[in-house]
Scaffold this motif. Sequence first.
Motif, short mmCIF file in Angstrom:
data_model
loop_
_atom_site.label_atom_id
_atom_site.label_comp_id
_atom_site.label_asym_id
_atom_site.label_seq_id
_atom_site.Cartn_x
_atom_site.Cartn_y
_atom_site.Cartn_z
N ASN A 237 6.99 8.87 0.13
CA ASN A 237 6.24 7.82 0.81
C ASN A 237 6.71 7.68 2.26
O ASN A 237 5.90 7.56 3.18
CB ASN A 237 6.45 6.48 0.10
N ASP B 58 -6.51 -0.23 0.98
CA ASP B 58 -5.41 -0.15 1.94
C ASP B 58 -4.51 1.06 1.70
O ASP B 58 -3.75 1.43 2.60
CB ASP B 58 -4.61 -1.46 2.04
N ILE B 59 -4.63 1.71 0.55
CA ILE B 59 -3.84 2.92 0.37
C ILE B 59 -4.38 4.03 1.27
O ILE B 59 -3.63 4.74 1.94
CB ILE B 59 -3.84 3.34 -1.11
N GLY C 233 -2.66 3.84 -13.99
CA GLY C 233 -1.34 4.41 -13.66
C GLY C 233 -0.95 4.15 -12.27
O GLY C 233 -1.37 4.38 -11.29
N PRO D 189 -5.19 13.56 -4.92
CA PRO D 189 -4.07 13.46 -5.86
C PRO D 189 -4.12 12.20 -6.72
O PRO D 189 -3.77 12.23 -7.90
CB PRO D 189 -2.84 13.44 -4.95
N LEU D 190 -4.58 11.10 -6.14
CA LEU D 190 -4.64 9.85 -6.91
C LEU D 190 -5.72 9.93 -7.98
O LEU D 190 -5.66 9.23 -8.98
CB LEU D 190 -4.93 8.67 -5.98
N VAL E 5 -4.37 12.21 -0.17
CA VAL E 5 -4.07 10.96 -0.87
C VAL E 5 -5.09 10.68 -1.97
O VAL E 5 -4.73 10.49 -3.13
CB VAL E 5 -4.00 9.77 0.12
N ALA F 206 0.82 -1.21 0.00
CA ALA F 206 0.00 0.00 0.00
C ALA F 206 0.85 1.26 0.00
O ALA F 206 0.60 2.19 0.74
CB ALA F 206 -0.96 0.00 1.20
N LEU F 207 1.87 1.30 -0.85
CA LEU F 207 2.63 2.54 -1.00
C LEU F 207 1.77 3.53 -1.77
O LEU F 207 0.91 3.14 -2.55
CB LEU F 207 3.93 2.27 -1.76
N TYR F 208 2.00 4.82 -1.53
CA TYR F 208 1.25 5.83 -2.28
C TYR F 208 1.81 5.88 -3.69
O TYR F 208 2.95 6.28 -3.89
CB TYR F 208 1.37 7.19 -1.61
N PRO F 209 1.00 5.49 -4.69
CA PRO F 209 1.56 5.33 -6.05
C PRO F 209 2.01 6.65 -6.67
O PRO F 209 2.84 6.64 -7.55
CB PRO F 209 0.41 4.72 -6.86
N HIS F 210 1.45 7.77 -6.19
CA HIS F 210 1.75 9.04 -6.84
C HIS F 210 2.96 9.73 -6.22
O HIS F 210 3.34 10.81 -6.65
CB HIS F 210 0.55 9.97 -6.79
N ALA G 164 -3.47 3.09 4.80
CA ALA G 164 -2.08 3.40 5.11
C ALA G 164 -1.97 4.85 5.55
O ALA G 164 -1.21 5.17 6.47
CB ALA G 164 -1.20 3.14 3.89
N ASP H 234 -0.71 6.30 9.01
CA ASP H 234 0.38 7.28 8.96
C ASP H 234 0.05 8.53 9.77
O ASP H 234 0.85 9.45 9.83
CB ASP H 234 0.66 7.68 7.51
N PRO I 80 -7.14 0.60 -4.30
CA PRO I 80 -7.32 -0.32 -3.17
C PRO I 80 -7.55 0.44 -1.87
O PRO I 80 -6.95 1.48 -1.64
CB PRO I 80 -5.99 -1.08 -3.11
#
Lengths: 386, 289
Positions: free
Chosen positions: A95, B178-179, B289, B200-201, B197, A85-89, B182, B186, B176
């Motif tokens: 991260n 879980d992002i 992406g 931006p996604l 999050v 679950a890393l932030y893809p952006h 997370a 955090d 997903p």
Amino acid sequence: MSGITLQNITKRFKTETAVDDVSLSIQDGEFVVILGASGSGKTTILRIIAGLEVQTTGHVFIGDVLVDDYEPRDRNIAMVFQSYALYPHLSAYDNIAFGLRVRRIPREDDPDRDRHLTHQEIDGKVRGVSQMLGIAEMLQKRPSELSGGQRQRVALARAIVRDPEAFLLDEPLSNLDAKIRSNARIELKRLHQRLRQTFVFVTHDQTEAMTLGDRLAIVNHGRLLQCDTPERTLSHPLNQFVASFVGSPEMVFLEGNVESTGGGFTFVKGPVRIPVRGTGSPGAVTIGLRPWDIRVEKASTPGTLSGRVTGVERLGSSDQLFLDVASPPGASPTTPAAPVSLRALVRAYDFDVGDGVFVGFDPDRALFFNAEGGRLESMSISSPLP
Amino acid sequence: MKPRRRRRWTRWAKRIASHVVLIIACIFAVFPIYFIVVTSLSTLPIAGITAHVLLPNPSQLTLSSYNTVLLHESPSYLSLLENSLIFSGSAAAIGLLLAAFTGFALSKFNFPGRRTFVYFILLISLFPSVVMIIPFYLMFAKLGLIDSYIGLIIPYSAGAVVFSGILVKNYMDSIPDDIEEAALIDGMSRTEAFFRVMIPLCLPVLGLAAFLAFMGPYTDYAYAHVFLTSSDKWTLALGLYNINSSDTGTQNYGLVTSFAIVMSLPIVAFYMVFQRYIIGGLTLGAVRG
Ligand SMILES: Nc1ncnc2c1ncn2[C@@H]1O[C@H](COP(=O)(O)OP(=O)(O)OP(=O)(O)O)[C@@H](O)[C@H]1O
Ligand SMILES: [Mg+2]
């Protein structure tokens, strides 16, 4: 850093019970592995500790604090997700730094007010952790440009950099291929020894559990079956499920019957007869033996059964033999019965398929289970094999 | 030797065939634009235009229509453009913000009646927006919102929310859970996680949604015509119609087409700015992406 206590935690989703009355006390700095098959409720337990899921009943303590009503962010727990679950952006650097940027700490000059970390403070922490995990060179890359192993490190770094009360790791190694996996396992163990933080690690891989855990918590269908050191779970499993789940190759089970024979009791399974004591009445009983506790010899010695090698699995440093065992030599069975199948772990290349062998085992090592899979502690083998 | 030559032949045949198809498609796409551009540069009456378009006479090309459209029409082009940008910009901004919240709620929150709500929105979006003009009109007349900016911005934004809300929901479904989780771990609240999050996604789909939310009001005629009575609030679409039906009797195609061209320029500009996101949004299904 702190320990974690679960008190009678139950979690129900609509109809099914994912976690069933689990109580578990994890010491400060301990590495506890939650081990169980798929769907046994491991992830749900972690999510309840993290606050991502709310338990139906029961209490969670972190340190001495009851955190049932705490949001995830107020529990100060780090979690490494199975998918990372890393932030893809964001780049790897961002991260790792992300959590630090929203964090507030008390001000030095006025402890009643708080402030964000400065850019330098964040940068120092991120670089420190990256150095430790060997990802300093790839901090500018996006997650999609990293390999599985590198992603796993970034996810770990993101957890470590926050200096949390405890780490929750949900099968963090299962996406890695076998080779990096055993390396990552060793590194994770070293990391724990270095940080001395509380780790709760979820896996369905018992080798991983054995090598990593100070204690293993074995769950099945949402129930905690046993929580013990790896050695104890191997040598003193509380029930047949635990006995079969830990240890590789898997334990050999002989399902037979105890019959009363002239003043004593005898375990009977096909042509195999073993005198036993400690039972009150005849009935169905299972004897469990570790494959490495079964001796295989080329010549007959007292107390061995004759058998034949029906298959060999070459594991590298050792071989697992598949054996058919018949009556003890010399004894003529009254009724010819189907041979009993066993598995034994022996030195590599000592035997081949078709070899006639003699099989024995240490009577003290045999474990007894009742028909429901419960351990029969009082039972044992009463005398050496005939 | 022989098979290879035949293969080369078929390759050539394929290439020629595909070029022919593409050229024809291109003509279909480009010709109307060419037609409009050439027409806008002439002042000829309708009868002479076809011949002129097929074989333009350079001496008859003139910018006089543009001059008239931009400087000598009433209401002025700038006033129309200003109104259009107010309506479209507000609708895009409000609609987009609401659509982001709607999509987030529908995708990531569990609340009773969520599925029903999604189907309800889908159902609404099946109705052509024109059928809602009369009820809107009656309602807004009671509220005294006819012929006001706000009175038209509301239905425009509502339209954008319905359409873009679903678009954003579908996109967020592909992110997903879980992002977001997370981010909660955090140290973020759900609101912070949303803005830092999820938004931006979702930029690709938000770019597409903004473009569509902008285009709708910009090209709308029906609502504007019914709701706006005073000409100082007219939009470009009304201005275009006004020129087309001006009382000189003969329709001046030079004026109409030059108006159409200057009207489309802001859209082209908008598209070029957001192109990266819009194309990303349109190809969501294919590549994530
Ligand atoms: N959000 C949910 N809604 C309904 N049921 C759920 C939910 N999450 C988990 N479950 C159920 O709870 C049970 C335990 O799930 P959980 O994910 O904790 O298992 P697990 O041990 O982590 O399995 P795996 O090794 O496959 O990850 C499963 O039967 C699952 O179907
Ligand atoms: Mg799981």
